[in-house]
Design a protein around this motif. Structure first.
Motif, PDB file in Angstrom:
ATOM      1  N   TYR A 176      47.116  -1.218  11.167  1.00 52.22           N
ATOM      2  CA  TYR A 176      46.306  -0.901  12.352  1.00 52.22           C
ATOM      3  C   TYR A 176      44.954  -0.341  11.933  1.00 52.22           C
ATOM      4  O   TYR A 176      43.911  -0.787  12.430  1.00 52.22           O
ATOM      5  CB  TYR A 176      47.045   0.089  13.255  1.00 52.22           C
ATOM      6  N   HIS A 177      44.957   0.615  11.025  1.00 51.16           N
ATOM      7  CA  HIS A 177      43.689   1.207  10.599  1.00 51.16           C
ATOM      8  C   HIS A 177      42.813   0.201   9.850  1.00 51.16           C
ATOM      9  O   HIS A 177      41.587   0.220   9.988  1.00 51.16           O
ATOM     10  CB  HIS A 177      43.946   2.464   9.764  1.00 51.16           C
ATOM     11  N   GLU A 178      43.429  -0.681   9.077  1.00 49.70           N
ATOM     12  CA  GLU A 178      42.663  -1.725   8.396  1.00 49.70           C
ATOM     13  C   GLU A 178      42.030  -2.685   9.413  1.00 49.70           C
ATOM     14  O   GLU A 178      40.879  -3.090   9.258  1.00 49.70           O
ATOM     15  CB  GLU A 178      43.552  -2.501   7.418  1.00 49.70           C
ATOM     16  N   ASP A 179      42.787  -3.053  10.452  1.00 51.24           N
ATOM     17  CA  ASP A 179      42.254  -3.941  11.482  1.00 51.24           C
ATOM     18  C   ASP A 179      41.087  -3.295  12.230  1.00 51.24           C
ATOM     19  O   ASP A 179      40.091  -3.953  12.534  1.00 51.24           O
ATOM     20  CB  ASP A 179      43.345  -4.347  12.472  1.00 51.24           C
ATOM     21  N   ILE A 180      41.216  -2.008  12.517  1.00 50.00           N
ATOM     22  CA  ILE A 180      40.130  -1.296  13.207  1.00 50.00           C
ATOM     23  C   ILE A 180      38.882  -1.277  12.334  1.00 50.00           C
ATOM     24  O   ILE A 180      37.768  -1.534  12.807  1.00 50.00           O
ATOM     25  CB  ILE A 180      40.562   0.141  13.583  1.00 50.00           C
ATOM     26  N   LYS A 181      39.047  -1.010  11.036  1.00 45.31           N
ATOM     27  CA  LYS A 181      37.895  -1.000  10.125  1.00 45.31           C
ATOM     28  C   LYS A 181      37.228  -2.366  10.088  1.00 45.31           C
ATOM     29  O   LYS A 181      35.993  -2.468  10.165  1.00 45.31           O
ATOM     30  CB  LYS A 181      38.343  -0.619   8.707  1.00 45.31           C
ATOM     31  N   MET A 182      38.043  -3.428   9.956  1.00 43.19           N
ATOM     32  CA  MET A 182      37.480  -4.775   9.895  1.00 43.19           C
ATOM     33  C   MET A 182      36.778  -5.150  11.194  1.00 43.19           C
ATOM     34  O   MET A 182      35.727  -5.788  11.172  1.00 43.19           O
ATOM     35  CB  MET A 182      38.571  -5.798   9.561  1.00 43.19           C
ATOM     36  N   VAL A 240      41.653  -5.034  19.895  1.00 46.15           N
ATOM     37  CA  VAL A 240      42.125  -3.933  20.731  1.00 46.15           C
ATOM     38  C   VAL A 240      41.100  -2.818  20.660  1.00 46.15           C
ATOM     39  O   VAL A 240      40.641  -2.449  19.576  1.00 46.15           O
ATOM     40  CB  VAL A 240      43.493  -3.413  20.230  1.00 46.15           C
ATOM     41  N   ASP A 241      40.744  -2.284  21.795  1.00 47.47           N
ATOM     42  CA  ASP A 241      39.817  -1.170  21.846  1.00 47.47           C
ATOM     43  C   ASP A 241      40.466   0.040  21.176  1.00 47.47           C
ATOM     44  O   ASP A 241      41.564   0.443  21.574  1.00 47.47           O
ATOM     45  CB  ASP A 241      39.479  -0.865  23.306  1.00 47.47           C
ATOM     46  N   PRO A 242      39.842   0.622  20.158  1.00 42.66           N
ATOM     47  CA  PRO A 242      40.465   1.760  19.459  1.00 42.66           C
ATOM     48  C   PRO A 242      40.793   2.932  20.372  1.00 42.66           C
ATOM     49  O   PRO A 242      41.747   3.656  20.129  1.00 42.66           O
ATOM     50  CB  PRO A 242      39.414   2.164  18.419  1.00 42.66           C
ATOM     51  N   ASN A 243      40.018   3.113  21.432  1.00 38.11           N
ATOM     52  CA  ASN A 243      40.296   4.226  22.346  1.00 38.11           C
ATOM     53  C   ASN A 243      41.662   4.066  23.005  1.00 38.11           C
ATOM     54  O   ASN A 243      42.375   5.045  23.218  1.00 38.11           O
ATOM     55  CB  ASN A 243      39.212   4.334  23.415  1.00 38.11           C
ATOM     56  N   HIS A 244      42.026   2.838  23.336  1.00 36.55           N
ATOM     57  CA  HIS A 244      43.329   2.583  23.942  1.00 36.55           C
ATOM     58  C   HIS A 244      44.393   2.325  22.872  1.00 36.55           C
ATOM     59  O   HIS A 244      45.543   2.715  23.034  1.00 36.55           O
ATOM     60  CB  HIS A 244      43.255   1.380  24.887  1.00 36.55           C
ATOM     61  N   GLY A 245      44.002   1.682  21.796  1.00 37.50           N
ATOM     62  CA  GLY A 245      44.938   1.344  20.735  1.00 37.50           C
ATOM     63  C   GLY A 245      45.485   2.555  20.012  1.00 37.50           C
ATOM     64  O   GLY A 245      46.646   2.574  19.601  1.00 37.50           O
ATOM     65  N   ASP A 246      44.661   3.596  19.866  1.00 35.56           N
ATOM     66  CA  ASP A 246      45.122   4.799  19.176  1.00 35.56           C
ATOM     67  C   ASP A 246      46.274   5.455  19.928  1.00 35.56           C
ATOM     68  O   ASP A 246      47.244   5.911  19.317  1.00 35.56           O
ATOM     69  CB  ASP A 246      43.982   5.800  18.999  1.00 35.56           C
ATOM     70  N   VAL A 247      46.175   5.490  21.242  1.00 33.08           N
ATOM     71  CA  VAL A 247      47.248   6.089  22.050  1.00 33.08           C
ATOM     72  C   VAL A 247      48.529   5.275  21.909  1.00 33.08           C
ATOM     73  O   VAL A 247      49.615   5.830  21.709  1.00 33.08           O
ATOM     74  CB  VAL A 247      46.820   6.174  23.535  1.00 33.08           C
ATOM     75  N   LEU A 248      48.399   3.962  21.997  1.00 29.11           N
ATOM     76  CA  LEU A 248      49.576   3.093  21.865  1.00 29.11           C
ATOM     77  C   LEU A 248      50.186   3.182  20.470  1.00 29.11           C
ATOM     78  O   LEU A 248      51.402   3.260  20.317  1.00 29.11           O
ATOM     79  CB  LEU A 248      49.189   1.644  22.177  1.00 29.11           C
ATOM     80  N   THR A 249      49.343   3.174  19.452  1.00 29.56           N
ATOM     81  CA  THR A 249      49.836   3.251  18.086  1.00 29.56           C
ATOM     82  C   THR A 249      50.531   4.577  17.819  1.00 29.56           C
ATOM     83  O   THR A 249      51.584   4.614  17.175  1.00 29.56           O
ATOM     84  CB  THR A 249      48.681   3.044  17.084  1.00 29.56           C
ATOM     85  N   THR A 250      49.975   5.667  18.330  1.00 28.61           N
ATOM     86  CA  THR A 250      50.622   6.975  18.174  1.00 28.61           C
ATOM     87  C   THR A 250      51.997   6.968  18.802  1.00 28.61           C
ATOM     88  O   THR A 250      52.967   7.465  18.211  1.00 28.61           O
ATOM     89  CB  THR A 250      49.749   8.076  18.814  1.00 28.61           C
ATOM     90  N   ASN A 251      52.106   6.369  19.973  1.00 26.64           N
ATOM     91  CA  ASN A 251      53.395   6.289  20.660  1.00 26.64           C
ATOM     92  C   ASN A 251      54.381   5.421  19.867  1.00 26.64           C
ATOM     93  O   ASN A 251      55.550   5.778  19.710  1.00 26.64           O
ATOM     94  CB  ASN A 251      53.199   5.730  22.070  1.00 26.64           C
ATOM     95  N   ILE A 252      53.919   4.297  19.359  1.00 27.53           N
ATOM     96  CA  ILE A 252      54.778   3.407  18.572  1.00 27.53           C
ATOM     97  C   ILE A 252      55.259   4.111  17.307  1.00 27.53           C
ATOM     98  O   ILE A 252      56.444   4.048  16.960  1.00 27.53           O
ATOM     99  CB  ILE A 252      54.034   2.097  18.230  1.00 27.53           C
TER     100      ILE A 252
END
Length: 124
Positions: free
Chosen positions: A96-102, A24-36
């Motif tokens: 989520y943050h671990e997946d983004i780092k990896m 997932v692109d972090p730019n789009h994923g961050d918005v979705l994760t914040t909402n979740i």
């Protein structure tokens, strides 16, 4: 709490795509994760408030004996669901943050490998 089953995925993925390299692109994923996370926080608070109200009503004898016992059980379940929502929220955020780092590490590793191969091919 019962296990949640969303069924089989119906999305089709091209045969040319490597399933292990989908991210997932972090730019789009961050918005979705914040909402979740916001929704999970809302669920946690709602369940806690509902359990508190049911407890108050039960202890103030707003129900008959049979209904009172059922109400206390519902209040306990609401407290449990609130705790589950809190744990899910924390786990979601961490994972989520671990997946983004990896994902970033893997992309950097691929880029380094590519640049090393280019340098070695230029030397020859």
């Amino acid at each position: 709490m019962e296990k949640i089953n969303f069924g089989k995925s119906t999305a089709t993925i091209s045969e040319n795509m490597n399933r292990k390299k989908i991210y997932v692109d972090p730019n789009h994923g961050d918005v979705l994760t914040t909402n979740i996370l916001k929704r999970l926080d809302s669920l946690e608070k709602s369940y806690m408030e509902l359990g508190s109200l049911l407890n108050k009503m039960s202890y103030k004898n707003c129900f008959k004996d049979d209904s009172r016992i059922y109400t206390l059980q519902c209040a306990k379940k609401c407290s449990s669901l609130s705790s589950d929502a809190k744990n899910l929220k924390q786990e979601w955020d961490y994972q989520y943050h671990e997946d983004i780092k990896m994902m970033l590490i893997e992309r950097l590793d691929e880029r380094i490998t590519y640049l090393e191969s280019k340098l070695l091919s230029n030397k020859n």
